[in-house]
Write a protein that holds these residues in place. Structure first.
Motif, short mmCIF file in Angstrom:
data_model
loop_
_atom_site.label_atom_id
_atom_site.label_comp_id
_atom_site.label_asym_id
_atom_site.label_seq_id
_atom_site.Cartn_x
_atom_site.Cartn_y
_atom_site.Cartn_z
N GLU A 104 -25.80 29.52 -4.68
CA GLU A 104 -26.97 28.69 -5.00
C GLU A 104 -27.15 28.55 -6.51
OE1 GLU A 104 -31.81 28.59 -4.13
OE2 GLU A 104 -30.56 30.19 -3.30
N LYS A 105 -26.89 29.62 -7.23
CA LYS A 105 -27.09 29.58 -8.68
C LYS A 105 -25.95 28.90 -9.42
CE LYS A 105 -28.63 32.55 -12.47
NZ LYS A 105 -28.89 33.93 -12.92
N GLY A 106 -24.80 28.76 -8.75
CA GLY A 106 -23.68 28.08 -9.39
C GLY A 106 -22.49 28.97 -9.68
N GLU A 107 -22.57 30.26 -9.35
CA GLU A 107 -21.43 31.17 -9.53
C GLU A 107 -20.58 31.10 -8.26
OE1 GLU A 107 -22.22 35.06 -11.21
OE2 GLU A 107 -24.21 34.38 -11.86
N THR A 108 -19.86 29.98 -8.14
CA THR A 108 -19.27 29.59 -6.87
C THR A 108 -18.16 30.53 -6.40
OG1 THR A 108 -19.75 27.30 -7.46
CG2 THR A 108 -18.25 27.66 -5.61
N GLN A 109 -17.19 30.82 -7.25
CA GLN A 109 -16.04 31.62 -6.82
C GLN A 109 -16.44 33.03 -6.41
OE1 GLN A 109 -14.06 28.69 -6.45
NE2 GLN A 109 -12.68 30.46 -6.44
N LYS A 110 -17.26 33.67 -7.24
CA LYS A 110 -17.72 35.02 -6.92
C LYS A 110 -18.56 35.00 -5.65
CE LYS A 110 -20.15 38.97 -8.95
NZ LYS A 110 -20.88 39.47 -10.17
N GLY A 111 -19.39 33.97 -5.51
CA GLY A 111 -20.24 33.86 -4.33
C GLY A 111 -19.44 33.67 -3.06
N ARG A 112 -18.43 32.80 -3.11
CA ARG A 112 -17.59 32.58 -1.92
C ARG A 112 -16.88 33.86 -1.49
NH1 ARG A 112 -14.72 26.97 -3.93
NH2 ARG A 112 -16.36 25.50 -3.27
N LYS A 113 -16.38 34.61 -2.46
CA LYS A 113 -15.68 35.85 -2.16
C LYS A 113 -16.59 36.84 -1.43
CE LYS A 113 -12.98 39.52 -4.37
NZ LYS A 113 -12.45 40.04 -5.67
N LEU A 114 -17.82 36.96 -1.89
CA LEU A 114 -18.76 37.88 -1.26
C LEU A 114 -19.20 37.38 0.12
CD1 LEU A 114 -20.92 38.90 -4.34
CD2 LEU A 114 -19.60 40.45 -2.90
N VAL A 115 -19.39 36.08 0.26
CA VAL A 115 -19.77 35.51 1.55
C VAL A 115 -18.68 35.78 2.58
CG1 VAL A 115 -20.11 33.34 2.80
CG2 VAL A 115 -21.38 33.78 0.71
N LEU A 116 -17.43 35.61 2.19
CA LEU A 116 -16.33 35.88 3.12
C LEU A 116 -16.26 37.36 3.48
CD1 LEU A 116 -13.60 33.55 1.59
CD2 LEU A 116 -14.72 33.29 3.82
N ALA A 117 -16.56 38.23 2.51
CA ALA A 117 -16.55 39.66 2.78
C ALA A 117 -17.66 40.06 3.74
CB ALA A 117 -16.69 40.44 1.47
N GLY A 118 -18.80 39.35 3.69
CA GLY A 118 -19.93 39.68 4.54
C GLY A 118 -20.09 38.77 5.73
N LYS A 119 -19.06 37.98 6.01
CA LYS A 119 -19.16 36.96 7.06
C LYS A 119 -19.47 37.54 8.43
CE LYS A 119 -15.29 34.85 7.98
NZ LYS A 119 -14.95 35.19 9.38
#
Length: 315
Positions: free
Chosen positions: A267-282
């Protein structure tokens, strides 16, 4: 040397700090020192502290903000008492807190800390009986019997029953564990209690309302949520439990935190780091994860609007 060291870390709370200080000075048990550690306040805190003449009060002022846990550590390092308590600058101790808790540690040298229940108060120092009872039930204190806690790891990790501002410790125990972790802004209290439990320390619960915890109506905006979730992630990654039940709960909380932090970062714009964490917590919520990954494809300037819309739609 004083028997008890009381530490109040403070930052820009000159309007509430006097209530916290007076709650210590009005204790029925008077063998204490009071350490106020100021994390670079920009209000009138220094002027306020200059008005106190009680020789038991130590004032540590940091010219610049050094961070929440670092400020707490400075107060702990200055302590000389056999026992130690840290509570926040917007809370208060009841007049019998020290007398009731020191008596237990005095009589039981094998006990490392004593925790109590606490009142909930509002901004006007009014106790709220209903919220107090709800709070005690929510955090598992309503049914926690008096005495040494047998299942301490579960009580401090799963239920989070002990509130650090309502707990008196042996200072030597905290010295052994290093007190608070340096450079943390959040979850430092949860981390300390888990480290105590994992180290085999003994905690005693006293089911009396001996502290007053102030509830604030504050919004958890994105700028506050990201640091909180980042520290929570670090806290949950820093240990493992031998008991399968507790380890399973830790893993669930870890994946949830990874997912929530990842969504906030996207949401804040830190896209790559955010995607990595979302996949880890999917695994915690595949639907939320895929929604967040989809929204990560939007231009950054549109994301906040769409995230807010999704939140309203999902309630």
């Amino acid at each position: 040397m004083p028997k008890v060291s009381v530490c109040i870390p403070t930052f820009n709370r000159v309007n509430l700090l006097p209530f916290a200080i007076e709650s210590v000075l009005q204790q029925t048990y008077q063998d204490f020192e009071l350490i106020v550690c100021d994390d670079g306040s920009q209000d009138e805190t220094a002027k306020l502290m200059s008005q106190y003449t009680d020789s038991r009060i130590k004032y540590i002022r940091h010219q610049q903000n050094i961070g929440k846990s670092n400020n707490m550590r400075s107060g702990f390092d200055a302590a000389t008492g056999e026992y130690f308590i840290k509570f926040d600058d917007d809370d208060r101790l009841t007049s019998d807190f020290l007398s009731r808790t020191t008596a237990i540690l005095d009589k039981n040298p094998n006990i490392d800390f004593v925790g109590t229940d606490h009142w909930v108060i509002d901004i006007n120092n009014i106790r709220d009986d209903t919220k107090t009872q709800e709070n005690s039930r929510r955090w598992g204190r309503a049914n926690l019997p008096e005495g040494v806690v047998d299942n301490l790891q579960e009580v401090v990790f799963v239920n989070q029953s002990f509130q650090i501002g309502a707990t008196l410790f042996r200072r030597s125990t905290l010295q052994e564990l290093g007190f608070m972790q340096p450079n943390w802004q959040n979850c430092e209290d949860n981390d300390l209690f888990v480290r105590l439990a994992l180290a085999g320390k003994k905690g005693y619960y006293l089911p009396e309302l001996l502290m007053e915890y102030r509830f604030h109506a504050q919004q958890q905006g994105i700028d506050r949520a990201i640091p909180y979730l980042s520290d929570k992630l670090r806290y949950l990654e820093s240990y493992q439990f031998e008991f399968e039940k507790l380890e399973k709960i830790r893993q669930q909380r870890l994946t949830e935190t990874q997912l929530l932090l990842g969504l906030r970062l996207i949401e804040k714009g830190e896209t790559q780091k955010g995607r990595k964490l979302v996949l880890a917590g999917k695994s915690f919520s595949p639907a939320k994860a895929w929604t967040g990954l989809g929204l990560s494809l939007l231009p950054v300037r549109l994301r906040s609007l769409v995230f807010d819309l999704v939140r309203r739609v999902k309630g």
